[in-house]
Structure formats: structure tokens, C-alpha cells
Write a protein that holds these residues in place. Structure first.
Motif, PDB file in Angstrom:
ATOM      1  N   UNK A   1       0.530  -1.062  -0.003  1.00 45.42           N
ATOM      2  CA  UNK A   1       0.424   0.111   0.121  1.00 45.42           C
ATOM      3  C   UNK A   1       1.030   1.478  -0.070  1.00 45.42           C
ATOM      4  N   UNK A   2       0.715   2.178  -0.555  1.00 43.36           N
ATOM      5  CA  UNK A   2       1.786   3.018  -0.626  1.00 43.36           C
ATOM      6  C   UNK A   2       1.051   4.388  -1.092  1.00 43.36           C
ATOM      7  N   UNK A   3       1.745   5.599  -0.964  1.00 48.18           N
ATOM      8  CA  UNK A   3       1.021   6.339  -0.720  1.00 48.18           C
ATOM      9  C   UNK A   3       0.271   7.738  -2.297  1.00 48.18           C
ATOM     10  N   UNK A   4      -0.500   8.077  -2.902  1.00 50.40           N
ATOM     11  CA  UNK A   4      -0.942   8.559  -3.796  1.00 50.40           C
ATOM     12  C   UNK A   4      -1.056   9.672  -3.977  1.00 50.40           C
ATOM     13  N   UNK A   5      -0.873  10.529  -5.690  1.00 48.88           N
ATOM     14  CA  UNK A   5      -0.881  11.692  -5.582  1.00 48.88           C
ATOM     15  C   UNK A   5      -1.972  12.462  -4.807  1.00 48.88           C
ATOM     16  N   UNK A   6      -1.153  13.134  -3.895  1.00 49.52           N
ATOM     17  CA  UNK A   6      -1.985  14.698  -3.862  1.00 49.52           C
ATOM     18  C   UNK A   6      -3.423  14.784  -4.607  1.00 49.52           C
TER      19      UNK A   6
ATOM     20  N   UNK B   1       4.199  15.752  12.042  1.00 52.26           N
ATOM     21  CA  UNK B   1       3.310  14.681  11.573  1.00 52.26           C
ATOM     22  C   UNK B   1       3.236  14.503   9.994  1.00 52.26           C
ATOM     23  N   UNK B   2       2.476  13.219  10.171  1.00 49.47           N
ATOM     24  CA  UNK B   2       3.227  12.429   8.706  1.00 49.47           C
ATOM     25  C   UNK B   2       2.137  13.510   7.209  1.00 49.47           C
ATOM     26  N   UNK B   3       2.496  13.669   6.216  1.00 48.72           N
ATOM     27  CA  UNK B   3       1.545  13.714   5.271  1.00 48.72           C
ATOM     28  C   UNK B   3       1.058  13.181   5.252  1.00 48.72           C
ATOM     29  N   UNK B   4      -0.640  13.678   4.880  1.00 46.54           N
ATOM     30  CA  UNK B   4      -2.265  13.487   5.309  1.00 46.54           C
ATOM     31  C   UNK B   4      -1.736  12.639   3.344  1.00 46.54           C
ATOM     32  N   UNK B   5      -2.284  11.596   3.120  1.00 46.81           N
ATOM     33  CA  UNK B   5      -2.734  10.795   2.107  1.00 46.81           C
ATOM     34  C   UNK B   5      -2.850   9.659   1.726  1.00 46.81           C
ATOM     35  N   UNK B   6      -3.960   9.873   0.707  1.00 44.96           N
ATOM     36  CA  UNK B   6      -4.780   8.514   0.502  1.00 44.96           C
ATOM     37  C   UNK B   6      -3.760   6.976   0.030  1.00 44.96           C
ATOM     38  N   UNK B   7      -4.228   5.909   0.580  1.00 45.94           N
ATOM     39  CA  UNK B   7      -2.897   5.390   0.080  1.00 45.94           C
ATOM     40  C   UNK B   7      -3.791   4.033  -0.831  1.00 45.94           C
TER      41      UNK B   7
ATOM     42  N   UNK C   1     -13.856   8.651  -3.456  1.00 48.47           N
ATOM     43  CA  UNK C   1     -12.870   9.474  -3.906  1.00 48.47           C
ATOM     44  C   UNK C   1     -11.868   8.868  -4.703  1.00 48.47           C
ATOM     45  N   UNK C   2     -11.121   8.243  -4.095  1.00 46.37           N
ATOM     46  CA  UNK C   2     -10.026   6.973  -4.819  1.00 46.37           C
ATOM     47  C   UNK C   2     -10.504   5.979  -6.049  1.00 46.37           C
ATOM     48  N   UNK C   3     -11.806   5.680  -6.109  1.00 44.61           N
ATOM     49  CA  UNK C   3     -12.990   4.928  -6.913  1.00 44.61           C
ATOM     50  C   UNK C   3     -13.063   5.862  -8.659  1.00 44.61           C
TER      51      UNK C   3
ATOM     52  N   UNK D   1      11.909  17.315   6.052  1.00 49.50           N
ATOM     53  CA  UNK D   1      11.176  16.337   5.355  1.00 49.50           C
ATOM     54  C   UNK D   1       9.973  15.961   5.456  1.00 49.50           C
ATOM     55  N   UNK D   2       9.072  16.141   5.176  1.00 47.50           N
ATOM     56  CA  UNK D   2       8.005  15.461   5.675  1.00 47.50           C
ATOM     57  C   UNK D   2       7.629  14.097   4.968  1.00 47.50           C
ATOM     58  N   UNK D   3       7.083  13.481   6.055  1.00 47.13           N
ATOM     59  CA  UNK D   3       7.003  11.886   6.444  1.00 47.13           C
ATOM     60  C   UNK D   3       6.068  11.835   5.265  1.00 47.13           C
ATOM     61  N   UNK D   4       6.492  10.631   4.293  1.00 44.94           N
ATOM     62  CA  UNK D   4       4.927  10.080   3.419  1.00 44.94           C
ATOM     63  C   UNK D   4       4.897   8.409   3.869  1.00 44.94           C
ATOM     64  N   UNK D   5       4.589   8.124   4.985  1.00 45.08           N
ATOM     65  CA  UNK D   5       4.364   6.520   4.892  1.00 45.08           C
ATOM     66  C   UNK D   5       3.859   5.558   3.780  1.00 45.08           C
ATOM     67  N   UNK D   6       4.302   4.641   4.481  1.00 43.41           N
ATOM     68  CA  UNK D   6       4.115   3.561   3.130  1.00 43.41           C
ATOM     69  C   UNK D   6       3.463   1.776   4.491  1.00 43.41           C
ATOM     70  N   UNK D   7       3.315   1.231   3.860  1.00 41.94           N
ATOM     71  CA  UNK D   7       3.390  -0.073   4.434  1.00 41.94           C
ATOM     72  C   UNK D   7       3.894  -0.926   4.743  1.00 41.94           C
ATOM     73  N   UNK D   8       5.179  -0.893   5.517  1.00 47.49           N
ATOM     74  CA  UNK D   8       6.059  -1.561   5.658  1.00 47.49           C
ATOM     75  C   UNK D   8       5.984  -2.020   6.672  1.00 47.49           C
TER      76      UNK D   8
END
Length: 992
Positions: A168-173, A212-218, A897-899, A985-992
Motif C-alpha cells: 500500500x503506497x501513498x497516492x498523489x495528492x 506529523x506525517x503528510x496526509x495521503x490516500x493509500x 474519492x479514489x474510485x 522533510x515530511x514523512x510519507x508513510x508506506x505499508x512496510x
């Protein structure tokens, strides 16, 4: 070579080689060898082209920053101490080109390279060649005794395996994603904002340090949907994700040309066979105070004991260690916070008993009684004794056995349910933020050991999560026999543990006949405290020794089973070891709580085991001894664990560093060259290895502690308080241990606590039953209540002690029981703690009616208590939803929103494809737009494209990401400086 004490000075590979050779020459001369060793110039080679088709043997450029500030110039070769001292100021972890970062390191003994035909060398060559075929880039450093194989994962390999591993990776804003999180008004949020935050600002982490981590859709990564991801960003593939991909490949690469060999697969087997000494990812920089790397920042702001009151930076822990370790610290922090109300209530109960123990009527009756003579506590060698000799222990018993006991037990039963339900609610937010809400073990790739064992199995099963056919072992011929064999052996060892506990019980009973315990003139009250304390210490030592032996058996038995994924394997092993630990640590406590003193018999007919009398409780009951046993085992276990988990890793790490620096010979080796710590991989080589069982031990300690404070909390109200003190320190010690003394862990994905949650849920149910039986049968609550309401017309507990003591005629002693010699004269009657008829009754020494009434009330209390508390637990669990309503709404809005965005982009892609395919008349050539624009990227395995076109697509894609092409024809992504801090640098979380 000129060496200056200046941060900009460089030490060349020749200098490191000369230093190593000079060191060996000096050591050989000290042993009397006059021939110096050559300078290893054959290892100093120029860099050949680097690519996935060739193994590179190179010597890393070494940057050394000296420790002093005075500028001096010398032409002599620096000593080992100078190089080591310099390397402590700054470390680095790049390939020789200083652009490609080292993602993983393999270390092996360089002496084996002298024998080119050795088996180990052949395995290494085949293994590294297979790694290169997977796209990994390799560079070997051979300038010291230990050779290091540095591994870099290129961007195209990362994207390929992220898709395979379903990351699960962060999407574009997206344009409207800021409107997803709606700040609805609620009374709860308003109260929190007005009161809690201003009052407890001192516990909140500093957001200027941990942004705080940047809010991104995954979304699950797919190369067919490039419009979803900014995979051209330098930090899109985080260091933890790079490590996870590298480990995924290393675990599944063969080291034999014979692919039919089931066991010739994976780096674990190579390390077990000593083909490689170790395989590990690198820590992020050094631990100096002035360093700005992630490791140093976490060490200073999170692992420090001085920060014990601060919240944990969970998102940053997850970015460094991965989800599995971050989930452990999230749970440990939540569990520690939930212990605060339990500790407060426990302290109130303890203080109530402490303030009222002088006014306790039972202890006052015991202390003021100068005439009651009690029967001997052992055969022949024990004398009579006065009841008032137990004055002290009766006062202490009131501290833990008082009117607040039943209230505290009910509170803790409800607290256990509230804790588990609140954890599910709290963890749901973390799961969503880290993108692991929908993660399940079916989506997890199979273990390479599992696939190797099923290589010749023809039976397959459809995986509903991945949509692929996987080999499956037959149930009746493979899985069932392995499970039956495994758990049969485990059950046998559990019986062995019970036998060891029974041996301790027999030992306790045999000591009752010893003159050394009861034959002197010491205080009986003192002996009743010292005796259980010594046996508790013995029980603690025996249980600790059995633990180490059982762990080896549990691992072996789990290897026999067919466990598909690493998660299933770990949970099976966790269950086996916990079952053993449950019996190992709790069996002696269960004996005191439910067996001791319940069926001792009476002086005319004692119930014996192996011709030994059973132990009896003191007139105040067995609850005091149970409290002593709990305090010693629980507090002792925590103290031993706190010392060993920081002292032992520190000692092991220092010993390995000492041996490497001084050149002490390893076992079976004849090379005593020193290992110079001149970069990150040499520094990390001396750290303790991280394995799958490292985190298990941390979970096990906490779950065992959870059992102590729930199952037996009635006997020890201070248990939650001691657990709270331990966990506050435990959190920071674990953090420091993982950052300083252990190699960096490979990031792993988990959805929740796994089987540990189920274990705690079962323990909570057992705690209700245990508390009911302890109150009913091990305390004086029910007999005292019956005496006040049925026996005493004044409805008070005055005379309760005399009511619980039966009379015995000393002339009725059975043979070899009466004291051989006594300091008491003219004793005709003695008392013992039982409900039995007096000797002059028509049914002497039989059970009176009051005994059966009390037994009926006790059983009735157990049933009512268990059902009432269980009903309250069910209501609490039903009233608290697992997922907050706001989070459910947020998830729905994110999915919608993603769909919508995917549908829109797919429509555009179809329109572009139609525009590019039509209008081909007149022989005019229609030029299709670049691949990053039309949303299509051919897969590396697309057989419809020739190799040259595949490579062109890769280069076009990398140029779109901002990559650069090197002289060897491969595209490499520019990397940011590894020493950038979290603030920059703001941290963008990933599913690891």
C-alpha cells in the motif's frame, strides 16, 4: 598520504589496507615471525562496470573525520585507534560511486576466498549471480579479514517487487482529499481540547522535532496505474521499503544450480551453514549527539529515560523499523497508559488495608489470645505453638484481604474487557493510517521453506486473496501427522513442567519435617514468611531454566509443521511457548490459591502424599502466602528481565567489538587480523543479530505480566502499580536496545497483535473464574459473612477466629504424629484450622452442618460472580465499537474519492488509446504520446515487446522521474542525503 585533523580529510583504501597489513606484520613480529605480510595489493583493483550482469569487486572509499580540532600534518600511517576513533564521528553507507545507497549487506570470511573451489565459495557465486538476475546491484569490499557484499535495489526492481508484494503506497495528492477529514462538532472533542490538551501538554511530543506525517490516500501499488503515484519522487520508496524488498529477494534466491534441491534456497540457510557470517540491513548513521540522522534523533528524543513521560513518535518508529515493531511499541504504550487507572485503584485498596489493619478485629483477637494452643505443624519433630505467634502475619493478611478486595476484583475484570475493546478502537486508527486495515495472511507471500518442502506436491489450492494457484500439502498424509507429532511432544514437555512443579510441592512438604525449619525457637510468624519466600525463589530459578530448554523444542516442532506464511509460523510458535510459560510460571501460584490447605485432613487422620503431610494455611488463610509468591515471582521476573535485556545485549555487543578490534581469533579460525570500523557496515557487523524471535520475547514478558495482574490480582493489589513502573522503563530500554545493540530489523507487515490478542482475551475470561474462586475459597470473605449473618446473634465478626478453629484431643493422635518432646506441659487439647466436630461430639471430627452451608454459599458466589461479571463484560464490549464512527465515514469517503479518480483516469486512458489507434489512413504515422502521459507502462515481463523496446520504456520512465543515466547504461535515481533529519522533510508513510 597526508592526514589532517580536519573534517574534510579523506583516507584512501590504500591507507586502510596498509593499516591492516601493518597491524598483521606487527602481530607476526611479536610472535617471532620476521617475514612481513604483503600489502594485499592484489585486492586493489579499478572499478569495472557496474550492472546486474556482473559482480563487482571494489574497495570502498573511506571518509574519516578525526576527533580532535587541532590541525596537524603527518606522513606516517595512522594507527588502528586513530581510524576507529575517527569512524565514531561519522559513518556512511554508499557504494563507491557515493550515489547508490547500500540497502543490505552480506558478510563472509575472506579466508575462504583462497580456496576457489571451496563449497562455500561456489554457493556464494551462484547465489550472488541469481541475485543479479533479479536486478539487484552488488559491490564487494575485500580490504579486510571480513569481506562485505553490498547490495543496492534499483528503482525498477523496487517498483516491480512492490507490485508483487502488494504494498500500500501513498497516492498523489488529489484535489478534494483535504475535505475528507471533516471537523465535526462534538462535546467529547470540545472537552478534550479545553481541558486535556492544556493540562497535559508536557506529555505531547515536540512537533518541531517529529513532524506529523503528510496526509495521503493509500492504494495498492500497480505499475499499470502510474497516474496514482508520484513514484518519481526521491523519497517515494522509503528506506524501510527498500530493505523489505531486498530481504524478500534474498529469502527466495537459490544458491544451487540444481533447482530440484528443496533446501538450497534463501539467505537464512546460507547463514546457518556459515556460507555467510551474517546478512543485515544498515542502521541510519551513527548515534552521536550532534548527528541529525534518524537513528540519533530517535535515540535522543525517544529512547532516552529522561523522555519517559513523553508520547512515542509512532509514525517515525514505523518509518525506521517497520509496522511490526511499531505496532509492538504502540500496544506497549497503550497498555502502559491503561495501567494508570488500575494502579490508582490498586493503591487505594492497599492504602485502605494499611490504614485499617490495626483496627481489624480478627488480628486483634489473634494478638490478644494468650491461651489458645495450636496443634503441631509436622510429625514428631514439631511442638505445639500459641495462636498469638501469628499476630504479625494476621495483620499483614488484612492489608490484602479486606472489604475492598471484592470491589477491586470486579473492577479489574471490567478493566480487562475495557482495555481490550479500547485497544481495538485505538489500533483501528493506526491500521488505517499505516495502510494495513485490509492486510491478511492470505495476501502474504508463502515462506520459502514452505514452498521448498512442497516442490514435488502436485495438489494445488486457489488463494482467494491473490487469485493464484498455490501448492497445498495433503491434510491426512502431511499436515495432520505433523500437527499431531508436534503437539504431542509439546504436551509431553508441559507434563514435564507440571512434574517439576509437583517436585517443588513435595520439597515444600518434606521441609515441614525438618528441625531446621520448625525445630528451633524462632518465631512461627517469621517462618511462615521466610519459608514461602525461599520456595518462591527456587520456583523462579527452576522455571527460568526450563524456559530455555523448551524454546529449542518448540522451534523444532514448529519447523515440522506446514506453516504457509511467516505470520502463521510465528503465531504457532508463540502459542506453543506461551502454553509452556503459562504452566511454568502460574502452576505454583495455582497450587497455593486452589490446592494448598484445602484437604489437609485432621490430626487423627492426615491426608498424605508419598507419606508426607500436606501443607496447611495459617489461621489467617493462604492469601498472604499467595501474595508473597506473586510479589517475588512477578517483581523478581520483571527485575531480572529489566537487567538482563539491557546488560546482556550491551555485554555481547561490547565483547564482539572488543574481539574484532583486538583481533582475537574466532572459533575455528587462524586469522587474528583486526576488523577496522571505517563505515556503517563494519560498525553494524559487531551488533547483535536480529531475528524473528527477538520481538517475541518482548511480547511474552508483557503477556505473562498481564496474566499476573488479572488472574491473581485479588491477592496482590499492587501488581498493576509495579507493572506500570516496569513498563515505563521497559519502553525506553527496548527502544535503546533496538537502536544501539541490535542490527536493524527487517521491516515486516502485520495487521494487529496476532495471537497475542486472542491470548489476552482468554486470560481475561480465566481471570474472572480465578478471582471468583480465590475470593470464595482462599480468603475469609464467605466464612466471615456467614458467621456474621447466621452464627453470631450480634451480626458482628467478634469471635470469628475461635469459630474457625476446631478442638482436638491429643490422646487421639495417630501413630508417629505426636511431638516426641514438648516445652508445653499438661496439654490435653489443641486447636487446628478446620470446620469439624469436637472430640466429645456424637460424631467426633466429622463435618458439621455449617461447613456444608459455607461450601454451598461459596459455590453459589462463584456462579453469581462469574455470570454477573461476564454479563458486564459483554455489555462493555457491545457498547464500545471496534472502529470509531468518524473513521468509518472517513474510510468510505476515501474509497469513493479514489474510485472516482481511477474511473476518470481510465476513461482518459481509453480515449487516448482510441485517438492513437484511429486515423491511420493515408499512410501517415500516428505518434503515440509518451507512456507516462497515457497511463500505460508495459510490464517487464510483457512478452509482446522486444528487449530493446522494454529497455527504452524503462529509460523513458526513469527520465520522467528525474533519473540519470550512468556510463554503464543503467538508470539510477538520485538519493537524498542519508543524514537529513525528520525536520527537513515530511514523512510519507508506506505499508512496510
Amino acid at each position: 598520504m597526508v592526514v589532517q585533523d580536519d573534517p574534510s580529510v579523506l583516507v584512501s583504501p590504500e591507507l586502510v589496507t596498509e593499516t591492516a597489513a601493518a597491524t598483521r606484520n606487527e602481530q607476526q613480529q611479536q610472535r617471532g615471525n620476521s617475514e612481513p605480510e604483503p600489502r594485499m595489493q592484489e585486492l586493489q583493483q579499478t572499478d569495472p562496470p557496474i550492472g546486474p550482469s556482473a559482480t563487482v569487486t571494489a574497495i570502498s572509499t573511506v571518509t574519516v573525520v578525526t576527533a580532535t580540532t587541532t590541525t596537524t600534518t603527518t606522513t606516517t600511517t595512522p594507527t588502528i585507534s586513530t581510524v576507529v576513533m575517527a569512524s565514531k564521528c561519522q559513518t556512511w553507507k554508499y557504494f563507491q560511486d557515493q550515489k547508490r545507497v547500500v540497502d543490505f549487506v552480506l558478510a563472509y570470511n575472506g579466508e575462504e576466498e583462497e580456496e576457489e573451489n571451496s563449497i562455500a565459495h561456489a554457493k556464494r557465486m551462484v547465489y550472488q549471480r541469481n541475485l543479479e538476475r533479479e536486478g539487484l546491484q552488488i559491490e564487494t569490499e575485500c580490504c579486510q579479514r571480513i569481506h562485505f557484499v553490498k547490495i543496492h535495489v534499483p528503482a525498477q526492481v523496487l517498483s516491480h517487487y512492490c507490485e508483487i508484494m502488494k504494498m500500500q503506497m501513498p497516492m498523489k495528492k488529489l484535489a478534494n482529499q483535504d475535505k475528507i477529514i471533516m471537523r465535526d462538532f462534538s462535546i467529547q472533542s470540545t472537552l478534550v481540547k479545553l481541558f486535556r490538551r492544556p493540562m497535559f501538554n508536557f506529555v505531547i511530543i515536540d512537533r518541531s522535532i517529529f513532524a506529523p506525517p503528510e496526509y495521503r490516500l493509500l492504494y495498492e501499488y500497480s505499475r499499470d496505474k502510474p497516474y496514482l503515484f508520484n513514484d518519481g519522487e526521491p523519497n517515494f520508496f522509503t528506506p524501510s521499503l527498500r530493505i523489505a524488498v531486498a530481504n524478500f529477494i534474498l529469502e527466495r534466491a537459490y544458491f544451487s544450480n540444481n533447482l530440484d534441491d528443496k533446501k538450497d534456497i534463501g539467505i537464512r540457510r546460507l547463514v546457518e551453514d556459515q556460507v555467510y557470517l551474517d546478512a543485515y540491513p544498515l542502521h541510519d548513521g551513527c548515534t552521536d549527539v550532534k548527528s541529525s540522522c534518524q537513528r540519533a534523533l530517535l535515540l535522543q528524543e525517544w529512547a532516552s529515560i529522561r523522555k519517559w513521560i513523553k508520547h512515542q513518535p509512532l509514525d517515525h518508529i514505523k518509518e525506521y523499523f517497520g509496522v511490526k515493531i511499531a505496532m509492538y511499541f504502540a500496544w506497549l504504550g497503550f497498555y502502559t497508559h491503561m495501567l494508570i487507572p488500575a494502579s490508582v485503584v490498586g493503591l487505594i485498596c492497599f492504602l485502605y488495608g494499611l490504614l485499617t489493619y490495626r483496627d481489624n478485629r480478627i488480628s486483634r483477637e489473634i494478638c490478644s489470645d494468650n491461651n489458645t494452643i495450636m496443634c503441631p505443624q509436622c510429625d514428631e519433630h514439631c511442638d505445639y505453638w500459641y495462636l498469638n505467634s501469628t499476630c504479625t502475619i494476621s495483620k499483614l493478611a488484612h492489608i490484602f484481604d479486606n472489604e475492598m478486595t471484592i470491589f477491586f476484583s470486579i473492577f479489574m475484570s471490567i478493566w480487562a474487557t475495557l482495555y481490550l475493546e479500547m485497544w481495538k478502537r485505538y489500533s483501528s486508527k493506526i491500521q488505517h493510517r499505516w495502510g494495513i486495515t485490509e492486510y491478511c495472511s492470505l495476501a502474504e507471500p508463502p515462506r520459502p521453506q514452505y514452498l521448498a518442502r512442497l516442490k514435488n506436491i502436485k495438489k494445488t489450492m486457489f488463494n482467494i486473496a491473490t487469485g493464484a494457484q498455490e501448492p497445498s500439502p495433503p491434510f491426512w498424509t502431511k499436515k495432520f501427522p505433523s500437527f499431531l507429532y508436534s503437539y504431542s511432544v509439546i504436551f509431553l514437555f508441559i507434563l514435564l513442567t507440571i512434574a517439576a512443579v509437583f517436585g517443588i510441592v513435595v520439597y515444600r512438604m518434606s521441609l515441614m519435617t525438618s528441625r531446621n525449619i520448625y525445630g528451633d525457637h524462632g518465631s512461627v510468624s517469621g517462618k511462615l514468611i521466610i519459608f514461602p519466600a525461599t520456595t518462591a525463589v527456587i520456583n523462579l530459578l527452576v522455571s527460568t531454566i526450563l524456559t530455555y530448554a523448551y524454546h529449542y523444542v518448540a522451534v523444532y516442532m514448529t519447523n515440522v509443521e506446514y506453516r504457509r506464511t511467516q505470520t502463521e509460523y510465528n503465531e504457532s510458535l508463540n502459542l506453543k511457548i506461551y502454553l509452556f510459560e503459562f504452566v511454568n510460571y502460574y502452576s505454583s501460584i495455582f497450587y497455593i490459591a486452589f490446592v494448598k490447605g484445602k484437604f489437609p485432613g485432621y490430626p487423627a487422620k492426615y491426608n498424605r502424599i508419598l507419606h508426607l503431610r500436606q501443607e496447611e494455611c495459617s489461621p489467617g488463610g493462604c492469601l498472604m502466602e499467595l501474595c508473597i509468591q506473586l510479589a517475588i515471582i512477578m517483581v523478581g521476573k520483571q527485575a531480572i528481565g529489566a537487567v538482563t535485556e539491557i546488560v546482556i545485549p550491551w555485554a555481547i555487543q561490547k565483547f564482539k567489538e572488543f574481539r574484532s578490534v583486538l583481533g582475537i581469533e574466532a572459533e575455528g579460525g587462524d586469522n587474528d587480523e583486526r576488523l577496522i570500523c571505517c563505515n556503517q557496515w563494519t560498525k553494524d557487523f559487531n551488533l547483535i543479530n536480529w531475528n524473528d524471535r527477538s520481538l517475541f520475547n518482548e511480547y511474552l514478558k508483557m503477556v505473562i505480566q498481564y496474566g499476573f495482574i488479572t488472574i491473581f490480582v485479588v491477592a496482590f493489589p499492587l501488581g498493576p502499580f509495579f507493572a506500570l513502573l516496569n513498563n515505563v522503563v521497559e519502553t525506553r530500554l527496548d527502544a535503546k536496545k533496538f537502536l544501539l545493540y541490535y542490527k536493524r530489523a527487517v521491516p515486516q507487515r502485520v495487521r494487529d497483535l496476532g495471537i497475542w490478542y486472542n491470548i489476552m482475551h482468554v486470560v481475561g475470561k480465566v481471570a474472572v473464574i480465578s478471582s471468583a474462586f480465590i475470593i470464595a475459597f482462599s480468603s475469609n470473605f464467605i466464612p466471615r459473612l456467614m458467621y456474621m449473618h447466621v452464627v453470631n446473634p450480634d451480626h458482628t465478626d467478634e469471635g470469628f477466629v475461635n469459630h474457625t478453629l476446631a478442638y482436638f484431643n491429643v490422646a487421639d493422635f495417630e501413630e508417629h504424629v505426636a511431638p516426641l518432646s514438648s516445652a508445653y506441659t499438661n496439654v490435653t487439647t489443641c486447636r487446628y484450622s478446620e470446620y469439624r466436630n469436637p472430640p466429645d461430639h456424637e460424631s467426633p471430627y466429622k463435618r458439621p452442618a455449617i461447613y456444608w452451608h459455607i461450601l454451598a454459599i461459596r459455590l453459589t458466589f462463584v456462579v453469581i460472580y462469574q455470570n454477573l461479571v461476564s454479563f458486564v463484560q459483554i455489555v462493555v464490549a457491545w457498547a464500545i465499537p471496534d472502529v470509531p464512527g468518524r473513521l468509518q465515514d472517513q474510510i468510505k469517503r476515501e474509497q469513493y474519492l479514489t474510485n472516482e479518480y481511477i474511473i476518470e483516469q481510465e476513461k482518459l486512458k481509453m480515449q487516448r488509446s482510441a485517438a492513437g489507434g484511429g486515423g491511420g489512413g493515408g499512410g501517415s504515422e500516428v505518434t503515440a504520446p509518451p507512456y507516462p502521459q497515457n497511463g500505460y507502462l508495459p510490464s517487464e515481463e510483457d512478452s509482446s515487446l522486444p528487449p530493446e523496446e522494454k529497455l527504452n520504456h524503462q529509460r523513458e520512465r526513469e527520465r520522467g522521474r528525474g533519473g540519470h543515466e550512468t556510463d554503464d547504461g543503467y538508470l539510477h535515481q538520485p538519493l537524498e542525503d542519508d543524514f537529513d533529519s525528520f525536520q527537513e522533510c515530511g514523512i510519507v508513510t508506506s505499508r512496510v
